[in-house]
Design a protein around this motif. Structure first.
Motif, short mmCIF file in Angstrom:
data_model
loop_
_atom_site.label_atom_id
_atom_site.label_comp_id
_atom_site.label_asym_id
_atom_site.label_seq_id
_atom_site.Cartn_x
_atom_site.Cartn_y
_atom_site.Cartn_z
N SER A 81 5.40 -2.48 79.57
CA SER A 81 6.06 -3.62 80.17
C SER A 81 7.56 -4.03 79.24
O SER A 81 7.28 -4.22 78.01
CB SER A 81 5.39 -4.75 80.36
N ALA A 82 8.67 -4.31 79.96
CA ALA A 82 9.77 -4.57 79.16
C ALA A 82 9.83 -6.02 78.85
O ALA A 82 10.38 -6.37 77.78
CB ALA A 82 10.86 -4.29 79.90
N ALA A 83 9.25 -6.84 79.71
CA ALA A 83 8.96 -8.24 79.37
C ALA A 83 7.73 -8.51 78.90
O ALA A 83 6.59 -7.84 78.85
CB ALA A 83 9.22 -9.14 80.65
N ALA A 84 7.63 -9.66 78.10
CA ALA A 84 6.17 -10.21 77.36
C ALA A 84 5.26 -10.33 78.46
O ALA A 84 5.58 -11.03 79.57
CB ALA A 84 6.53 -11.33 76.41
N VAL A 85 4.11 -9.89 78.53
CA VAL A 85 3.08 -10.56 79.54
C VAL A 85 2.29 -11.73 79.26
O VAL A 85 1.74 -11.68 78.02
CB VAL A 85 2.07 -9.34 79.61
N PRO A 86 2.67 -12.61 79.98
CA PRO A 86 1.72 -13.97 79.51
C PRO A 86 0.44 -13.75 79.57
O PRO A 86 0.01 -12.90 80.11
CB PRO A 86 2.12 -15.06 80.66
N PHE A 87 -0.30 -14.41 78.74
CA PHE A 87 -1.87 -14.73 78.52
C PHE A 87 -2.57 -14.82 79.94
O PHE A 87 -3.59 -14.23 79.89
CB PHE A 87 -2.19 -15.61 77.39
N LEU A 88 -1.95 -15.63 80.74
CA LEU A 88 -2.66 -15.86 81.86
C LEU A 88 -2.97 -14.59 82.74
O LEU A 88 -3.77 -14.39 83.61
CB LEU A 88 -1.85 -16.88 82.83
N HIS A 89 -2.06 -13.42 82.72
CA HIS A 89 -2.25 -12.40 83.37
C HIS A 89 -3.42 -11.38 82.91
O HIS A 89 -3.81 -10.54 83.47
CB HIS A 89 -0.85 -11.26 82.99
N TYR A 90 -3.70 -11.90 81.62
CA TYR A 90 -4.99 -11.11 81.15
C TYR A 90 -6.47 -11.72 81.47
O TYR A 90 -7.32 -11.03 81.42
CB TYR A 90 -4.93 -11.37 79.50
N LEU A 91 -6.27 -12.83 82.19
CA LEU A 91 -7.55 -13.55 82.71
C LEU A 91 -8.14 -12.83 83.77
O LEU A 91 -9.66 -12.70 83.47
CB LEU A 91 -7.25 -14.81 82.90
N PRO A 92 -7.72 -12.23 84.72
CA PRO A 92 -8.37 -11.64 85.68
C PRO A 92 -9.25 -10.50 85.34
O PRO A 92 -10.60 -10.26 85.76
CB PRO A 92 -7.43 -10.99 86.77
N GLY A 93 -8.78 -9.65 84.28
CA GLY A 93 -9.44 -8.69 83.58
C GLY A 93 -10.75 -9.30 82.85
O GLY A 93 -11.74 -8.48 82.94
N PHE A 94 -10.38 -10.32 82.11
CA PHE A 94 -11.57 -10.66 81.41
C PHE A 94 -12.58 -11.28 82.15
O PHE A 94 -13.78 -10.98 81.98
CB PHE A 94 -11.02 -11.97 80.52
N PHE A 95 -12.28 -11.98 83.28
CA PHE A 95 -13.21 -12.38 84.12
C PHE A 95 -13.94 -11.39 84.92
O PHE A 95 -15.03 -11.55 85.22
CB PHE A 95 -12.75 -13.52 85.08
N ALA A 96 -13.12 -10.45 85.17
CA ALA A 96 -13.78 -9.28 86.12
C ALA A 96 -14.88 -8.62 85.11
O ALA A 96 -16.12 -8.27 85.50
CB ALA A 96 -12.94 -8.16 86.43
#
Length: 142
Positions: free
Chosen positions: A36-51
């Motif tokens: 990713s060229a832009a920084a990925v916010p932490f909120l975008h990580y949450l679906p994978g953690f919850f899955a």
């Protein structure tokens, strides 16, 4: 190994296949974050953690315990198992819905991560949940 007995073969090979599918899901996500060229916010990580958490949740229940012949020395504990599975499936579907929401958000805005990050989030959630269900179907009390 007797290859004519498919359930016995699946009991041996299934956990490895489920682990590979789980790893592939996380590989999609790590690839998208790194590329990713832009920084990925932490909120975008949450679906994978919850899955991943949901897959862990529904693998805490043995498949043999969820049937009509289940007996426990505790009164009415069958509904607890079914409630636990219901909550775990709700967590899994919410994680998938969150991943779809982030895909839509990434596709509509130009300032955030690319659409590939959103697609990878969906692939991650789907693969992790499939791997959890694959493992749940192949492990037993034998």
């Amino acid at each position: 190994m007797d290859t004519t007995n498919l359930p016995a073969v699946w009991a041996v090979v299934g956990p490895g296949v489920a682990g590979a599918v789980f790893g592939a899901g996380w590989w999609f996500w790590v690839d998208a974050v790194i590329c990713s060229a832009a920084a990925v916010p932490f909120l975008h990580y949450l679906p994978g953690f919850f899955a991943s958490f949901a897959a862990l949740m529904f693998n805490c229940v043995k498949r043999e315990d969820v049937n009509y012949n289940y007996y426990s020395s505790y009164d009415e504990s069958e509904w607890r198992l079914k409630l636990w599975l219901f909550v775990s499936y709700m967590v899994s579907f919410v994680s998938l819905a969150g991943a779809v929401g982030f895909l839509v958000q990434d596709a509509l805005t130009d300032t955030g991560p690319s659409a590939w990050t959103g697609v990878a989030g969906i692939l991650q959630s789907v693969f992790v949940l499939i791997s959890g269900l694959m493992y749940w179907t192949c492990h037993s009390e034998d």
